[in-house]
Design a protein around this motif. Structure first.
Motif, short mmCIF file in Angstrom:
data_model
loop_
_atom_site.label_atom_id
_atom_site.label_comp_id
_atom_site.label_asym_id
_atom_site.label_seq_id
_atom_site.Cartn_x
_atom_site.Cartn_y
_atom_site.Cartn_z
N PHE B 120 0.84 -1.21 0.00
CA PHE B 120 0.00 0.00 0.00
C PHE B 120 0.87 1.25 0.00
O PHE B 120 0.60 2.22 -0.70
CB PHE B 120 -0.91 0.02 1.24
N ILE B 124 1.28 4.33 -2.94
CA ILE B 124 1.24 5.77 -2.70
C ILE B 124 2.55 6.42 -3.16
O ILE B 124 2.55 7.48 -3.79
CB ILE B 124 1.02 6.07 -1.19
N MET B 175 -8.12 -2.76 -5.74
CA MET B 175 -8.71 -1.67 -6.51
C MET B 175 -9.40 -0.63 -5.64
O MET B 175 -9.31 0.56 -5.91
CB MET B 175 -9.71 -2.23 -7.53
N VAL B 203 -1.66 2.54 -10.73
CA VAL B 203 -2.22 1.27 -11.21
C VAL B 203 -1.10 0.31 -11.59
O VAL B 203 -1.15 -0.88 -11.28
CB VAL B 203 -3.19 1.50 -12.39
N MET B 206 0.27 -1.04 -8.43
CA MET B 206 -0.71 -1.96 -7.85
C MET B 206 -0.63 -3.32 -8.54
O MET B 206 -0.54 -4.36 -7.88
CB MET B 206 -2.11 -1.36 -7.99
N ASP B 207 -0.64 -3.30 -9.87
CA ASP B 207 -0.58 -4.57 -10.61
C ASP B 207 0.74 -5.28 -10.35
O ASP B 207 0.78 -6.50 -10.17
CB ASP B 207 -0.73 -4.32 -12.12
N GLY B 210 1.21 -7.60 -7.46
CA GLY B 210 0.62 -8.93 -7.53
C GLY B 210 -0.80 -9.05 -7.00
O GLY B 210 -1.26 -10.15 -6.69
N PHE B 211 -1.51 -7.94 -6.90
CA PHE B 211 -2.92 -8.02 -6.52
C PHE B 211 -3.73 -8.54 -7.70
O PHE B 211 -3.33 -8.37 -8.85
CB PHE B 211 -3.45 -6.65 -6.11
N GLY B 212 -4.86 -9.14 -7.42
CA GLY B 212 -5.72 -9.63 -8.49
C GLY B 212 -6.50 -8.49 -9.12
O GLY B 212 -6.43 -7.34 -8.68
#
Lengths: 265, 253, 647
Positions: B120, B124, B175, B203, B206-207, B210-212
Motif C-alpha cells: 500500500f 502511494i 482496486m 495502477v 498496484m498490478d 501482484g494483486f488480483g
C-alpha cells in the motif's frame, strides 16, 4: 504501440477489453434473439430472415462479421483466463471460513457460467450453424423434409431467372432440433446461465468503463436484470414452444400457408 | 461470557501455520474484540505461553492498523466497523469464533495475525501525492472548490488503508484502496496537473505488487470500515482508460 | 545544564523573520551530504522529514507502526486553528497568540507561541495545496467553526477526521520523497536509545520489530517527533503503542525534560466499562454545545442508577444536579476542559457518579431534542451518537450519554529552545514530544497546528542552521562504526536480555495497569503533596517488583508485543516518578495541574505567578538519584498575566 500494450497488460485494461467485447456480444445476443423470435411469425418469415442474413452482405463481409464475433468471444475468454489466473496467484492460501457479505450469486459465478456458456457456444455452432453434431446434421430426409424450401416473400415464392429461389429450411431445423428433450433442456439451461451472466455483466460493463455514477448504479443494475431476463425468456420460449407442441414443422417452408393466406385476402 | 477461539498461529513468514484452539472465560460483553484478545494474551502469558501477535494501535477506528478476519468477514460482522470498534456484545455466549489474518499473496503473514501491508505504501509512493513543496503554496482560498467536489474528495479520502478490501475480495484485488486514493486527488483542482501520471503510476504499481483484478463483485465495499463506495473504482477505471488513451497519442510523463 | 532559550532580540512580531535571516544556510548542492534522522512519522515528524528531503537532505525516517500513515496524529477529530481571519470576525496572529498563552495559563514561552500563530496561516495554505479536503461552503471557500470556546471562528476541519486528513497530506509528501529515494523509511522500528558523539546527537539505536535485530543509524543530527506520554496513565485516549521511550532515553542521555506534570484531561470521553478496558475513546467536545451535563443530587439515587434499578430518564428535575450550570453560570456546560473534568471527578468522588463503575456523569440531550427536534440533533451529532452507540450499545437519543474525563494530551515534553533544539546539541524535538507552546493547558484544535508548524515551517529552517553552523567538513563523517554506537548498542542489547530473562510471574500489561492507576489516582486531575509523595514511593516499589517479577514470553528475535510493552513500561515506570516529582515541585494550580492545597475558597485553581512563572526542567542524574531541577524563567513582555475566570 509498446505504450498501448501496457494498457492491455494492466488489470484495468484487460477488464476494459472484456467490457468492450462483452458489449459487442451483448448486442449480438439481442439481435440474435429478435431474429429467432421471428419463428413465431411463420416458417416463411424466419426462412426469409435466414436467407437475408446469408445474402444481404457479400460473403467476405459475412465472414468478417463472423470472425469478428468469434474474435470477441476469444478475447473475452482469453482476458477472463488471464484475470482468473492473476486472481489465483494473488490468493494462494484461502480462508478456513469465508462468508459472503453482499456479492450477488451472479457476480460470484461469472466464471462458472462463462465456462458453461463457452461450451454451449461450441455446441450451438456445431449444432445449428455447421450442423456437424453426429446424428443432428439435419440433412436426412426423414428428419427434415424437404431440406430446401422456396424462399417466400410477400406471400409469393421469389423467382430468379425463371426458377424458384430455394433456401435452407431453418424453421424445421429448429423445430426438429428442439424436439429432442435433452437438447432443449441444454438450451434452456444455457440461456438461463446467459441471463445470470448478463445480469452481472451488463452493469459490470458500465462500471469497468467508468460510465456510471452513484445515481446510475441502481438504474443500471435494474436495466441489466431486465436485459438478462428478456434474453432468457426470448430464447427459452422457443424450445418450450416446440416441446409443448405450439411450434410444429412446416415441410413447405411456409409456402402453402403463405399462398393460402394471400388468396383469402 | 465464555468463548471458544480458533486462532491462526504462525511463527514466521516461512512457517506453515495452523489453527490453535483456546477457551476463554469471563469476557465482558462491553469489551472490544481486541480487549478480548488482550485477555487471551494475559491468559497465555500466565500459562507461560507465547502471546498472540496482532496489529492494533489507535483502537478508535481510524489508524487502520487492526486487521482480523473474524468468522470469515474482514473486521467481523458489524457494518462499517473496524475490528477495534467491534464489541463482544455482538457475539453469543459459548460461540466459537475463528480468527484469521488477511489472506493475499501481496500481504504476506509476518507472524500470527500480523501481515505486511507495505505494498500500500509503495502504491502511494509511486504517485499518491499532489506535489506541493513546503512553502510554495498559494493562499488556501485562491482556488475555490465547489462543496460537492470537496465532499466527494473527502468521501474518498476517508480510506484508512487497513486492507480489508483486499482481504474480502475473491480476487485479492487492491482496486478499492487504489481507487480511493486516486479519486481523492483526481477530484481536486490541485490534483489535476498530475492526474494522468498519478493514475498510470499507481495502477502499474498496484498490478506489479501482484494483486488480483477487480470483478466488480463489491465485497470490498461491503466490508470497508469507512464505507468507501464502488463509485471510486468506476472513477479509477475511467481516469485510467482516459490516461492510457492520452498516453497513446502523447506519452504522459 | 544551561538553559538558553535563544529567543531572538527585537519586537515580538519581528523575531521570527529576523531570526530566519540571521540563521546559517546550507548550499543546496551540499545538502545531499548531510544525513538527518527523524523519529516519528506523525504531523511533526512526517512534515519535517518530507520538507527536509525536499530541500535536498538525506533523511531516515522511523516509525513503530507498519506505515508512517498510522501515527496517532491521525486520531485528532476536531480541527486545526489558523489565524486566517477568513470569517472577518476580528481574528489575527496576535489574537491567536494571546488566546494560546492565556489558554495555557501563562506557562508557555511568548516568542514560540507568537511564531506558532504567525505560521498557522501558512499551514492551511500548504495543506490545501497538498489536497487536504477541508470542509467548504457552497461558494467553494473554506469553512470555519468556533472551537473550544474561542470567540472567533478560526478552526478548519475535515469532517470529524481532521487529524487523519492532515496526516495523509504529510504522509503523501513523505511518500513522494520515499519514492524519490530521498527518504529511507524504517517502518516497524522502535528507537531504543540515542547516540551522542562529543556531546552532540549523532544517531540512534533502534529495534527492527519484525526481526528483532538491533540496528544502528548514524546522522548529522536527530529529530524526535515521538508524541506524548499519556500512556503513562495506562488508560488514555492515546494509541496503544504511544510511549515515552524515545524521549525518555534522550532525557537519560542529557536532554532536559520540561513540565512533565502538565497533562491534559479531556472531559468528554466514554467511561471505563471494566477491568479489561485498554483504551478510552474521546468524543468531540462540540457535544457540550447542546448536551446538559448532570449527575444525581444524592448518592442513593446514583447507586440505584448504577445497579440498573432506575432509569436515568425517570430522575426528576429536582433530583438532578446540573453542576456546571450551577457553578459556572456564564459558561455553563462549555466551561474549559480542566474545570469540567475536575468537577466531574469531585462528584464521582462524592458517590454521585453513574455508569457501572461509578465513574461517569450524564451528558443529556433530552432538552435539546425537545427544543430542536431529533432531526436537528442528528444532523449535528449523528456520527458521534453512532460512535457512542457502537461502543456502549446505548442509544443516546433515548438514554442520556455517559461521559468521564480521560487523559488526552501532554503539554510537557523535552525542553527545547526557540530553535526546537533540546539541551543536547543536534537533538531537535517537534510536536507533542516537546514542551514549547501549550503551557499548562492546550486549547482545542491547537495540537495539529503545533505539529505542522514545527514540521513544515520551523524545523526545516533551524535544522539547516545547526548543520550550517557545524560546517560542511563535518557532513556525513559520523558512521555507525564509531565506538559510541557500539557502547549504546551493547547497552540496549543487555537491557533486552534482562527483560527477557527475569522469568517472573507478572505480565508487562499488569504492571502497566498498576502503574497507571497510581499515576491516575495521585497525579491525575487533583494532586496533593501527600498523594504525590506516596505515589513516588509506590512507583519505586513497583519498579523494583517489575525488575524482579516480570514475565516476558516468546522470543526477542521477531515480533513480540510483550517484549515491546515491557520495554515501554520500564521507561514509564521511571518517567512516572518524574511526573510526580514535577507535580510535587510545582506548588500552585495552573491549567491541567491542580494541587488541592492551592485553590480558592470556591475550589478554583490558584496560580502562583510570583514563584512559579517558570518552566521546570529536569536533568537526569542517575537511576536511583533524584533528578536536578533547572528553571527557565518565563518573561512576559507583551501579555499581562490575569486570572482565568469562567464564572
Amino acid at each position: 504501440m509498446v505504450l498501448f500494450c501496457s494498457f492491455f497488460n494492466s488489470t484495468i485494461g484487460r477488464k476494459v477489453l472484456m467490457a468492450v467485447t462483452g458489449l459487442v456480444l451483448v448486442l449480438f445476443v439481442m439481435g440474435h434473439m429478435l431474429g429467432n423470435l421471428q419463428i413465431f411469425l411463420g416458417a416463411e418469415v424466419i426462412n426469409a430472415y435466414a436467407y437475408k442474413l446469408h445474402h444481404v452482405l457479400p460473403t467476405p463481409a459475412l465472414w468478417g462479421i463472423r470472425l469478428f464475433l468469434l474474435l470477441c468471444v476469444g478475447v473475452h475468454v482469453w482476458m477472463a483466463v488471464l484475470l482468473t489466473l492473476a486472481s489465483r496467484r494473488a490468493r494462494p492460501a484461502g480462508y478456513a471460513v469465508k462468508r459472503v457479505v453482499q456479492a450477488t450469486y451472479a457476480a460470484r459465478t461469472m466464471r462458472m457460467s462463462g465456462i458453461i456458456l463457452l461450451a454451449f457456444i461450441f455446441f450451438h455452432l456445431a449444432h445449428f450453424t455447421t450442423r456437424s453434431v453426429p446424428g443432428m446434421e439435419y440433412n436426412d430426409e426423414r428428419v427434415l423434409s424437404p431440406n430446401e424450401v422456396s424462399l417466400v416473400k410477400h406471400g409469393q415464392a421469389v423467382m430468379k431467372d425463371g426458377e424458384k429461389v430455394t433456401t435452407f429450411n431453418v424453421h424445421d431445423m429448429m423445430v426438429a432440433g428442439f424436439e429432442n428433450g435433452l437438447v432443449s433442456a441444454f438450451y434452456i439451461l444455457a440461456t438461463g446461465l446467459l441471463c445470470l451472466h448478463l445480469v452481472h455483466g451488463v452493469s459490470s460493463m458500465f462500471q469497468t468503463l467508468g460510465l456510471r455514477n452513484a445515481t446510475w448504479l441502481p438504474r443500471l443494475n435494474y436495466i441489466a436484470r431486465f436485459y438478462g431476463w428478456a434474453v432468457f425468456l426470448g430464447f427459452a420460449i422457443i424450445p418450450i414452444a416446440v416441446l409443448t407442441g405450439v411450434l410444429e414443422k412446416d415441410p413447405t417452408g411456409g409456402e402453402t400457408q403463405a399462398i393460402e393466406t394471400s388468396a383469402t385476402h | 461470557m465464555k468463548l471458544n477461539l480458533r486462532i491462526w498461529r504462525q511463527k514466521s513468514p516461512l512457517d506453515k501455520g495452523r489453527f490453535e484452539e483456546y477457551a476463554l472465560d469471563n469476557v465482558s460483553e462491553d469489551s472490544s474484540f481486541l480487549e478480548m484478545l488482550d485477555l487471551l494474551c494475559e491468559q497465555l502469558v500466565a500459562e507461560g505461553k507465547e502471546a498472540l501477535a496482532f496489529d492494533h494501535d489507535c483502537r478508535e477506528g481510524i489508524c487502520g492498523m487492526c486487521a482480523l478476519t473474524i468468522n470469515g468477514i474482514p473486521h467481523g460482522p458489524e457494518k462499517q466497523t473496524t475490528t477495534c470498534q467491534l464489541h463482544m456484545r455482538h457475539f453469543k455466549d459459548g460461540e466459537t469464533i475463528t480468527v484469521e489474518p488477511w489472506r493475499a499473496k501481496p500481504l504476506p503473514v509476518i507472524k500470527d495475525l500480523v501481515v505486511d501491508r507495505s505494498p500500500f505504501d509503495r502504491i502511494i509512493q509511486s504517485g499518491g501525492f499532489i506535489s506541493a513543496r513546503t512553502g510554495s503554496a498559494v493562499d488556501a482560498n485562491a482556488v475555490p472548490i465547489p462543496k460537492q467536489t470537496a465532499d466527494t474528495a473527502m468521501d474518498a479520502a476517508a480510506c484508512i488503508g487497513c486492507g480489508a478490501c483486499v482481504a474480502a475480495c475473491p480476487n485479492a484485488s487492491a482496486m478499492l484502496f487504489t481507487a480511493a486514493k486516486v479519486s481523492h486527488m483526481n477530484n481536486l483542482p490541485q490534483g489535476e496537473v498530475e492526474k494522468d501520471r498519478r493514475t498510470l503510476a499507481m495502477v502499474t504499481t498496484m498490478d506489479g505488487e501482484g494483486f488480483g483484478g477487480c470483478t466488480n463483485v463489491g465485497e470490498c465495499e461491503a466490508v470497508c470500515p469507512k464505507g468507501i463506495s464502488l463509485d471510486m473504482i468506476a472513477q479509477l477505471n475511467r481516469d485510467y482508460t482516459s490516461a492510457q488513451v492520452k498516453n497513446f497519442f502523447e506519452p504522459v510523463s | 545544564m544551561k538553559l538558553d532559550a535563544k529567543i531572538p532580540a527585537g519586537p515580538l512580531s519581528e523575531k521570527w523573520s529576523s531570526h530566519k535571516f540571521n540563521m546559517k544556510l546550507v548550499n543546496p548542492a551540499n545538502r545531499r551530504k548531510y544525513n538527518i534522522i527523524v523519529v516519528g512519522s506523525g504531523l511533526a515528524g512526517g512534515a519535517a522529514a518530507a520538507s527536509l528531503a525536499e530541500q535536498g537532505y538525506n533523511v531516515s525516517s522511523f516509525c513503530y507502526q507498519d506505515s508512517p500513515r498510522r501515527a496517532h496524529s491521525i486520531a485528532a477529530q476536531g480541527g486545526i486553528n489558523a489565524a486566517k481571519n477568513y470569517q472577518n470576525d476580528g481574528d489575527s496572529v496576535h489574537r491567536l497568540f494571546y488566546d494560546t498563552v492565556k489558554g495555557g495559563d501563562y506557562r508557555s514561552r511568548e516568542a514560540n507561541v507568537y511564531r506558532l500563530a504567525e505560521v498557522s496561516a501558512d499551514i492551511i495554505d500548504q495543506c490545501v495545496a497538498q489536497g487536504v479536503p477541508f470542509a467548504r461552503e457552497y461558494g467553494g471557500l473554506l469553512a470555519n467553526r468556533s472551537f473550544g470556546g474561542a470567540q472567533v471562528s478560526r478552526t478548519f476541519y475535515a469532517r470529524g477526521q481532521t487529524g487523519q486528513q492532515l496526516l495523509l497530506g504529510a504522509y503523501s509528501a513523505l511518500s513522494k520523497q520515499i519514492g524519490l529515494g530521498k527518504v529511507k523509511m524504517y517502518n516497524r522500528h522502535e528507537m531504543l536509545d540515542l547516540v551522542l558523539v562529543d556531546g552532540h546527537a549523532k544517531g540512534i539505536v533502534a529495534r527492527n520489530m519484525t526481526t528483532g535485530v538491533i540496528t544502528r543509524h548514524a546522522a548529522d543530527c536527530v529529530i524526535l517527533a515521538t508524541g506524548g506520554y499519556g500512556n503513562a496513565f495506562f488508560l488514555s485516549t492515546n494509541a496503544q503503542g504511544c510511549n515515552v521511550t524515545a524521549a525518555y532515553r534522550a532525557h537519560k542521555r542529557g536532554a532536559g525534560f520540561a513540565n512533565p506534570c502538565f497533562t491534559q484531561i479531556h472531559p468528554t470521553c466514554i467511561p471505563v466499562h471494566g477491568e479489561n478496558q485498554s483504551k478510552l475513546t474521546l468524543m468531540s467536545e462540540s457535544l457540550r454545545n447542546d448536551g446538559r451535563i448532570w449527575a444525581p443530587k444524592d448518592s442513593a439515587t446514583a447507586a440505584k442508577i448504577r445497579a440498573g434499578e432506575l432509569n436515568p430518564n425517570d430522575v426528576s428535575e429536582d433530583d438532578r444536579d446540573y453542576y456546571l450550570e450551577r457553578k459556572y453560570p456564564s459558561f455553563g456546560n462549555l466551561a474549559p476542559r480542566d474545570i469540567s473534568s475536575r468537577a466531574a471527578k469531585e462528584l464521582c468522588d462524592a458517590g454521585q457518579g453513574v455508569a457501572s463503575t461509578g465513574l461517569g456523569v450524564f451528558l443529556d440531550f433530552r432538552d435539546a431534542i425537545q427544543r430542536d427536534g431529533k432531526q436537528a440533533i442528528e444532523e449535528r451529532y449523528g456520527n458521534l451518537f453512532e460512535m457512542y452507540q457502537r461502543i456502549t450499545g446505548d442509544d443516546p437519543y433515548s438514554t442520556p450519554m455517559m461521559i468521564f474525563p480521560a487523559v488526552h494530551y501532554t503539554m510537557g515534553g523535552l525542553w527545547v529552545d526557540y530553535n526546537l533544539e533540546s539541551t543536547i546539541p543536534g537533538l531537535f524535538v517537534g510536536g507533542e514530544a516537546n514542551f514549547s507552546d501549550h503551557g499548562a493547558n492546550r486549547l482545542g484544535a491547537s495540537a495539529l497546528m503545533q505539529g505542522l508548524a514545527d514540521g513544515y515551517f520551523v524545523l526545516p529552517y533551524t535544522v539547516g542552521n545547526y548543520l550550517g553552523e557545524a560546517g560542511i567538513a563535518s557532513a556525513g563523517t559520523i558512521t555507525i562504526e564509531h565506538p559510541a554506537f557500539e557502547a549504546v548498542e551493547a547497552g540496549v542489547k543487555s537491557r533486552m536480555d534482562q527483560l527477557m530473562s527475569i522469568g517472573g510471574t507478572q505480565s508487562p500489561r499488569s504492571f502497566h495497569k498498576r502503574l497507571g492507576k497510581i499515576i491516575w489516582d495521585e497525579c491525575g486531575m487533583a494532586r496533593s503533596r501527600e498523594g504525590l509523595e506516596g505515589a513516588i514511593e509506590q512507583i519505586q516499589a513497583l519498579r523494583k517488583e517489575f525488575w524482579s517479577d516480570l514475565r516476558v514470553t516468546g522470543d526477542a528475535d521477531g515480533i513480540n508485543p510483550e517484549l515491546e510493552r515491557a520495554g515501554r513500561v520500564a521507561d514509564f515506570m521511571e518517567f512516572g516518578e518524574l511526573m510526580c516529582r514535577d507535580a510535587l515541585m510545582r506548588e500552585e494550580s495552573c491549567g491541567g495541574h491542580f494541587r488541592v492545597e492551592y485553590q480558592t475558597d470556591e475550589g478554583e485553581a490558584l496560580r502562583n505567578d510570583e514563584d512559579y512563572t517558570f518552566v521546570g526542567v529536569w536533568e537526569y542524574q542517575g537511576d536511583d538519584i533524584a533528578p536536578a531541577l533547572h528553571k527557565e524563567a518565563l518573561i512576559y513582555e507583551n501579555i499581562t498575566l490575569a486570572t482565568r475566570s469562567y464564572k
